[in-house]
Enzyme design. Structure first.
Site, PDB file in Angstrom:
ATOM      1  N   ASP A   1       0.894  -1.172   0.039  1.00  0.00           N
ATOM      2  CA  ASP A   1      -0.159   0.215  -0.288  1.00  0.00           C
ATOM      3  C   ASP A   1       0.417   1.103  -0.049  1.00  0.00           C
ATOM      4  O   ASP A   1       1.930   0.882   0.292  1.00  0.00           O
ATOM      5  CB  ASP A   1      -1.106   0.210   1.415  1.00  0.00           C
ATOM      6  CG  ASP A   1      -2.126   0.630   0.893  1.00  0.00           C
ATOM      7  OD1 ASP A   1      -2.162   1.328   0.332  1.00  0.00           O
ATOM      8  OD2 ASP A   1      -2.832   0.661   1.710  1.00  0.00           O
ATOM      9  N   TRP A   2       0.193   2.217  -0.191  1.00  0.00           N
ATOM     10  CA  TRP A   2       0.794   3.632  -0.320  1.00  0.00           C
ATOM     11  C   TRP A   2       1.891   4.037   0.431  1.00  0.00           C
ATOM     12  O   TRP A   2       2.083   3.804   2.029  1.00  0.00           O
ATOM     13  CB  TRP A   2      -0.456   4.504  -0.335  1.00  0.00           C
ATOM     14  CG  TRP A   2       0.726   6.340  -0.531  1.00  0.00           C
ATOM     15  CD1 TRP A   2       1.243   6.711   0.665  1.00  0.00           C
ATOM     16  CD2 TRP A   2       0.136   7.458  -1.328  1.00  0.00           C
ATOM     17  NE1 TRP A   2       1.675   7.858   0.016  1.00  0.00           N
ATOM     18  CE2 TRP A   2       0.993   8.072  -0.654  1.00  0.00           C
ATOM     19  CE3 TRP A   2      -0.391   7.260  -2.925  1.00  0.00           C
ATOM     20  CZ2 TRP A   2       0.563   9.173  -1.800  1.00  0.00           C
ATOM     21  CZ3 TRP A   2      -0.217   8.133  -3.518  1.00  0.00           C
ATOM     22  CH2 TRP A   2       0.429   9.334  -3.144  1.00  0.00           C
TER      23      TRP A   2
END
Ligand code: BGC
Length: 724
Positions: free
Chosen positions: A267-268
């Site tokens: 994820d980011w």
């Protein structure tokens, strides 16, 4: 290309080129630069070289056919081996034509329309240059304080799995290479992101592996069984180890046990977040942990780009791990046909034609109407077209009806309540006076306006809710009541002694005290998307009969949270005959039951269930039985009912939920019509995860429950006999 060509390509790559493939940067690293035909960007932040950007493998959040084409073109000019970029973006519930938020979609219990919405979203996105969507989000959720419940499909593993499959089918179709109007899907957030403590986003998760397997993992697995190409990690920890550095999750379960060989993306920024989590002391360690645990692409940080080479040179990291990751990424590019058609579906002309097409807007309207849930109706709805309506509340004329994760959906294209109502009964029959704001109490001035307008009105429709920023990522709330200004507003409106119908726009089950008791009718509209106003008007005026059913329980009060239907009994359930009343599992001040349970939703008609019968009383390993119930439409309106099948395992090796959803069927009945609905029950439906993590069934007694929601229905008993 084929797999041999892809392998040959890998062999030609230098170490630097390989490592750069594992990096994903946001579109803004390329934009602007692309126009000038060169690739530069704000690289200082990440400390990466221009060379890394030239060789990077994928882009996040770039879209628009023209723009994406120019980014790709500029990239291919500079990239030595001509390896195209993968364009990934969050197409969560529509690209520009926005559909209801996923929690809303799930309340339709309509897999076909869910699939179609994903297909339409894929089409709009693909012609605008997107190759991969970061969806579906299949996190199981039990805590409405968490803002991201709006992105989920609710609290049930079976239903989540069904929706996961439908979304994957819709996004991907069955041939990504040929069908340029589809996109690859990326199921997220692996794993158990929905279980963050206290509903606070990004917070810790701690649960037994048994519970993880039984409740939380099935929907991710279902997406993969349907062919989902990618998986995204979660921000949270799982059993003490951040998901993004969690070998047990990604190598043992996902890859080895489930055989997933697609691309895994962090994820980011989640790789670098291993540092604040406290399992890595610097970026180098974080990168090593993540790649060893199985993360192929690092999103938006540069732990890989800046450290993997050194780690390999020092003999701390096996080169084969990098090769495997690159091979998976190249394979996905090949599956999408990017080596032959680097611009894939991106087409400026088609983008103009297909985005916001009539067909997509109609689909959005249909799905929106089916996603709304009628929670209360004391003879107010449907409204008559001759009735004069006073429309009030912060959502009366607001375009904030698309909901979070609709980054490309323009609000000015959204149909407001005012527009929808006026279109339905004529502008002269609807007067509008917003009254209070989301959090601002109604002023004297505003109230005077309402007092004036109410005189000519037969009914008040109050459009209330949460601003979309109050849910979504980073949108946790500890108090999930409607803002007090609105609760007060409803109370004041009641003084007019005219019927008040409340329509709610929000991203989570709310604590509806002060609203449910005051309102004469209550329609949960979630964020219905681009066609909001028309879809809600279709329902309010009875052109469409409400059929949505909740997929997440509405708590009686926030102190009950988490509250969900598939809970356990405890050793001291309420009404237990052998225990004094005080010492049972309960609250002193509120009931144990939610305000509105899972599966609940009213219609303008009523459905009566009768004659539940079983074709036999024994299920055997290789012999199923049928459960049949008669459903009758007893009201005046034709309507659609979702008939729900639940089963309870009476005695298990580990405790079993009070009920578990095992099937559902939709039936459309005219007024007075009856239909027999039949479900098959077989041994595989009775399996569960045992304490040794084995997935199997136990012989013994079961109760089948078929009903209109998780609390109201007919029951029958059967036995399971297993062949030795
Ligand atoms: C979210 C993901 C999303 C990603 C890329 C993250 O902050 O958690 O769900 O896909 O950003 O936009």
């Amino acid at each position: 290309m084929n797999q041999t060509d892809v392998k040959q390509l890998l062999e030609q790559m230098t170490q630097d080129e390989k490592i750069a493939q594992l990096m994903q940067l946001a579109g803004f690293f390329y934009e602007g630069a692309a126009q000038r035909g060169e690739i530069t960007g704000p690289m200082e932040d990440l400390g990466i070289e221009e060379e890394t950007i030239i060789n990077s493998g994928s882009v996040l959040g770039a879209s628009g056919a023209g723009e994406v084409r120019s980014i790709q073109e500029a990239h291919l000019k500079k990239n030595r081996l001509g390896i195209p970029l993968l364009m990934m973006a969050d197409i969560i519930h529509g690209y520009k034509t926005i559909f209801p938020v996923p929690l809303g979609i799930s309340c339709s219990w309509n897999l076909d329309l869910a699939e179609k919405s994903a297909e339409a979203a894929a089409k709009e996105a693909a012609v605008s240059g997107v190759h991969v969507t970061f969806a579906p989000m299949t996190d199981l959720v039990r805590d409405p304080r968490w803002g991201r419940v709006m992105e989920s499909t609710g609290e049930d593993p079976f239903l989540n799995s069904e929706f996961a499959k439908a979304f994957v089918r819709g996004f991907q179709g069955d041939n990504l290479k040929e069908d340029l109007h589809r996109v690859a899907a990326c199921v997220k957030h692996f794993a158990a992101y929905g279980a963050s403590e206290g509903g606070r986003d990004y917070n810790s998760v701690d649960m037994s592996e048994r519970q993880l397997r039984e409740m939380y993992l099935p929907a991710y697995k279902a997406a993969l069984d349907e062919g989902c190409e990618m998986v995204m990690t979660a921000f949270n920890i799982v059993d003490g180890i951040p998901a993004t550095g969690n070998k047990r999750l990604m190598r043992d379960i996902l890859r080895d046990e489930w055989g997933f060989d697609g691309v895994m993306i962090s994820d980011w920024g989640a790789v670098k977040e291993l540092i604040p989590h406290g399992t890595a002391s610097n970026e180098k360690e974080a990168g090593k942990l993540a790649i060893e645990a199985g993360v192929d692409i690092e999103m938006m940080t540069a732990c890989y780009a800046n450290n993997l080479k050194e780690l390999m040179e020092e003999g701390q990291l096996e080169e084969s791990l990098v090769d495997e990751a690159v091979l998976r990424i190249l394979t996905l590019k090949d599956k999408l046909g990017l080596f032959e058609k680097p611009h894939r579906g991106a087409d400026v002309k088609l983008e103009e034609e297909l985005v916001f097409s009539k067909e997509h807007r109609q689909l959005s309207r249909d799905l929106a109407a089916k996603s709304c849930v009628l929670l209360k109706n004391e003879g107010v709805l449907p409204l008559g077209k001759e009735q004069k309506v006073l429309l009030v509340g912060p959502f009366a004329s607001s375009g904030d009806v698309l909901g979070p994760w609709s980054w490309k959906g323009p609000r000015d294209e959204a149909v407001t309540m005012e527009e929808g109502m006026k279109r339905k009964i004529g502008a002269n029959n609807v007067s509008v006076a917003a009254g209070c704001g989301i959090e601002e109490a109604v002023t004297e001035e505003q109230w005077k306006e309402i007092e004036l307008a109410v005189k000519g009105a037969d009914v008040i429709v109050a459009a209330l809710g949460e601003r979309s920023e109050m849910s979504g990522e980073g949108g946790s709330r500890a108090d999930i009541m409607l803002p007090l200004a609105q609760v007060e507003f409803v109370r004041k409106l009641k003084r007019f002694n005219k019927p008040v119908a409340v329509v709610l726009f929000n991203g989570r089950p709310l604590d509806l005290h002060g609203v449910t008791d005051q309102a004469d009718a209550l329609l949960e509209a979630w964020y219905p998307g681009t066609e909001a106003g028309d879809a809600v008007a279709d329902l309010l005026f009875g052109e469409v009969n409400p059929s949505g059913k909740l997929t997440m329980s509405f708590p009686y009060a926030v102190g009950q949270v988490p509250v969900y239907y598939n809970r356990f009994n405890t050793g001291r359930p309420q009404k237990a005959p052998h225990i004094r009343e005080r010492y049972v599992s309960q609250y002193l001040d509120i009931p144990n039951e939610p305000l509105f349970p899972f599966g609940f939703g009213l219609s303008y008609t009523s459905f009566f269930y009768s004659n539940l019968s079983l074709s036999g009383n024994v299920v055997r390993s290789d012999e199923s039985i049928r459960a049949t119930v008669t459903v009758t439409n007893q009201g005046e309106y034709a309507g659609e009912e979702t008939v729900q099948l639940y089963i309870k395992d009476e005695v298990g090796e580990v405790v079993r939920p009070l009920k578990e959803l095992k099937g559902f069927k939709k039936v459309f009945l005219k007024s007075g019509e009856s239909q027999e609905i039949t479900f098959k029950i077989n041994e595989t439906m009775l399996r569960y995860t045992h304490s040794d993590l084995g997935y199997r069934s136990d012989a013994g007694s079961f109760t089948v429950f078929i009903g209109t929601d998780s609390e109201n229905g007919k029951t029958a008993a059967f036995e399971l006999e297993l062949t030795k």
